[in-house]
Design a protein around this motif. Structure first.
Motif, PDB file in Angstrom:
ATOM      1  N   MET A 150       0.819  -1.193   0.000  1.00  0.00           N
ATOM      2  CA  MET A 150       0.000   0.000   0.000  1.00  0.00           C
ATOM      3  C   MET A 150       0.866   1.262   0.000  1.00  0.00           C
ATOM      4  O   MET A 150       0.460   2.272  -0.533  1.00  0.00           O
ATOM      5  CB  MET A 150      -0.918  -0.031   1.212  1.00  0.00           C
ATOM      6  N   ASN A 151       2.065   1.164   0.589  1.00  0.00           N
ATOM      7  CA  ASN A 151       2.946   2.332   0.604  1.00  0.00           C
ATOM      8  C   ASN A 151       3.390   2.723  -0.795  1.00  0.00           C
ATOM      9  O   ASN A 151       3.567   3.911  -1.076  1.00  0.00           O
ATOM     10  CB  ASN A 151       4.166   2.071   1.490  1.00  0.00           C
ATOM     11  N   ALA A 152       3.557   1.748  -1.670  1.00  0.00           N
ATOM     12  CA  ALA A 152       3.942   2.055  -3.051  1.00  0.00           C
ATOM     13  C   ALA A 152       2.838   2.845  -3.748  1.00  0.00           C
ATOM     14  O   ALA A 152       3.110   3.787  -4.488  1.00  0.00           O
ATOM     15  CB  ALA A 152       4.252   0.778  -3.812  1.00  0.00           C
ATOM     16  N   VAL A 153       1.586   2.483  -3.488  1.00  0.00           N
ATOM     17  CA  VAL A 153       0.456   3.204  -4.080  1.00  0.00           C
ATOM     18  C   VAL A 153       0.403   4.615  -3.513  1.00  0.00           C
ATOM     19  O   VAL A 153       0.230   5.582  -4.255  1.00  0.00           O
ATOM     20  CB  VAL A 153      -0.867   2.447  -3.819  1.00  0.00           C
ATOM     21  N   HIS A 154       0.575   4.758  -2.198  1.00  0.00           N
ATOM     22  CA  HIS A 154       0.567   6.087  -1.576  1.00  0.00           C
ATOM     23  C   HIS A 154       1.691   6.953  -2.131  1.00  0.00           C
ATOM     24  O   HIS A 154       1.484   8.136  -2.406  1.00  0.00           O
ATOM     25  CB  HIS A 154       0.707   5.962  -0.066  1.00  0.00           C
ATOM     26  N   ASP A 155       2.875   6.366  -2.304  1.00  0.00           N
ATOM     27  CA  ASP A 155       4.006   7.120  -2.850  1.00  0.00           C
ATOM     28  C   ASP A 155       3.737   7.568  -4.278  1.00  0.00           C
ATOM     29  O   ASP A 155       4.050   8.695  -4.646  1.00  0.00           O
ATOM     30  CB  ASP A 155       5.286   6.282  -2.805  1.00  0.00           C
ATOM     31  N   THR A 156       3.146   6.696  -5.078  1.00  0.00           N
ATOM     32  CA  THR A 156       2.828   7.045  -6.458  1.00  0.00           C
ATOM     33  C   THR A 156       1.828   8.192  -6.513  1.00  0.00           C
ATOM     34  O   THR A 156       2.011   9.148  -7.269  1.00  0.00           O
ATOM     35  CB  THR A 156       2.260   5.824  -7.208  1.00  0.00           C
ATOM     36  N   GLN A 196       2.327  12.235  -7.813  1.00  0.00           N
ATOM     37  CA  GLN A 196       1.461  12.832  -8.823  1.00  0.00           C
ATOM     38  C   GLN A 196       0.657  14.008  -8.272  1.00  0.00           C
ATOM     39  O   GLN A 196      -0.088  14.643  -9.002  1.00  0.00           O
ATOM     40  CB  GLN A 196       0.512  11.779  -9.371  1.00  0.00           C
ATOM     41  N   GLY A 197       0.795  14.298  -6.992  1.00  0.00           N
ATOM     42  CA  GLY A 197       0.082  15.413  -6.389  1.00  0.00           C
ATOM     43  C   GLY A 197      -1.314  15.072  -5.924  1.00  0.00           C
ATOM     44  O   GLY A 197      -2.096  15.960  -5.602  1.00  0.00           O
ATOM     45  N   LEU A 198      -1.652  13.800  -5.874  1.00  0.00           N
ATOM     46  CA  LEU A 198      -2.975  13.375  -5.409  1.00  0.00           C
ATOM     47  C   LEU A 198      -2.905  13.028  -3.931  1.00  0.00           C
ATOM     48  O   LEU A 198      -2.679  11.882  -3.552  1.00  0.00           O
ATOM     49  CB  LEU A 198      -3.469  12.167  -6.212  1.00  0.00           C
ATOM     50  N   VAL A 199      -3.061  14.055  -3.101  1.00  0.00           N
ATOM     51  CA  VAL A 199      -3.063  13.865  -1.654  1.00  0.00           C
ATOM     52  C   VAL A 199      -4.300  14.525  -1.072  1.00  0.00           C
ATOM     53  O   VAL A 199      -4.862  15.450  -1.663  1.00  0.00           O
ATOM     54  CB  VAL A 199      -1.793  14.443  -0.996  1.00  0.00           C
ATOM     55  N   ARG A 200      -4.729  14.040   0.080  1.00  0.00           N
ATOM     56  CA  ARG A 200      -5.864  14.645   0.774  1.00  0.00           C
ATOM     57  C   ARG A 200      -5.332  15.763   1.665  1.00  0.00           C
ATOM     58  O   ARG A 200      -4.605  15.499   2.617  1.00  0.00           O
ATOM     59  CB  ARG A 200      -6.603  13.596   1.603  1.00  0.00           C
ATOM     60  N   PRO A 201      -5.642  17.034   1.348  1.00  0.00           N
ATOM     61  CA  PRO A 201      -5.065  18.147   2.098  1.00  0.00           C
ATOM     62  C   PRO A 201      -5.579  18.212   3.539  1.00  0.00           C
ATOM     63  O   PRO A 201      -6.653  17.714   3.856  1.00  0.00           O
ATOM     64  CB  PRO A 201      -5.512  19.376   1.301  1.00  0.00           C
ATOM     65  N   GLN A 202      -4.776  18.844   4.392  1.00  0.00           N
ATOM     66  CA  GLN A 202      -5.162  19.022   5.790  1.00  0.00           C
ATOM     67  C   GLN A 202      -6.245  20.088   5.921  1.00  0.00           C
ATOM     68  O   GLN A 202      -7.094  20.001   6.794  1.00  0.00           O
ATOM     69  CB  GLN A 202      -3.944  19.425   6.632  1.00  0.00           C
ATOM     70  N   ASP A 203      -6.212  21.095   5.064  1.00  0.00           N
ATOM     71  CA  ASP A 203      -7.199  22.174   5.130  1.00  0.00           C
ATOM     72  C   ASP A 203      -8.191  22.048   3.974  1.00  0.00           C
ATOM     73  O   ASP A 203      -7.868  21.516   2.925  1.00  0.00           O
ATOM     74  CB  ASP A 203      -6.511  23.538   5.090  1.00  0.00           C
ATOM     75  N   GLY A 204      -9.390  22.509   4.178  1.00  0.00           N
ATOM     76  CA  GLY A 204     -10.405  22.479   3.127  1.00  0.00           C
ATOM     77  C   GLY A 204     -11.174  21.183   3.029  1.00  0.00           C
ATOM     78  O   GLY A 204     -11.898  20.964   2.067  1.00  0.00           O
ATOM     79  N   ARG A 205     -11.022  20.324   4.019  1.00  0.00           N
ATOM     80  CA  ARG A 205     -11.745  19.052   3.992  1.00  0.00           C
ATOM     81  C   ARG A 205     -13.186  19.237   4.405  1.00  0.00           C
ATOM     82  O   ARG A 205     -13.504  20.075   5.232  1.00  0.00           O
ATOM     83  CB  ARG A 205     -11.123  18.067   4.981  1.00  0.00           C
TER      84      ARG A 205
END
Length: 80
Positions: free
Chosen positions: A1-7, A11-20
């Motif tokens: 799963m870490n490989a998927v998270h790293d990929t 690519q810039g696909l992360v869940r931001p801390q603000d604006g959720r």
């Protein structure tokens, strides 16, 4: 799963801390594609009307697969 998270993180696909609103999936997709988070949420709901039930499966999968954004500063208080 870490490989998927790293990929996804590269690519810039992360869940931001603000604006959720719930998990930050729509906010993360909006940030990645240069949209306002409200537009991404609206598109998500509109797609629900076109393909009913698809978001019930897609949102939780993206919630699991998209890594959370790392905080810019440590969240633990420092003692002097």
């Amino acid at each position: 799963m870490n490989a998927v998270h790293d990929t996804f993180a590269r690519q810039g696909l992360v869940r931001p801390q603000d604006g959720r609103m719930i998990a930050g999936v729509c906010a993360g997709l909006a940030r990645r594609f240069g949209l306002d988070p409200w537009i991404a949420r609206l598109l998500f709901v509109l797609i629900l009307f076109l393909v009913p039930g698809s978001q019930i499966l897609i949102y939780p999968v993206l919630w699991i697969v998209m890594p959370a954004e790392k905080p810019a500063f440590p969240t633990t208080p420092t003692t002097f």
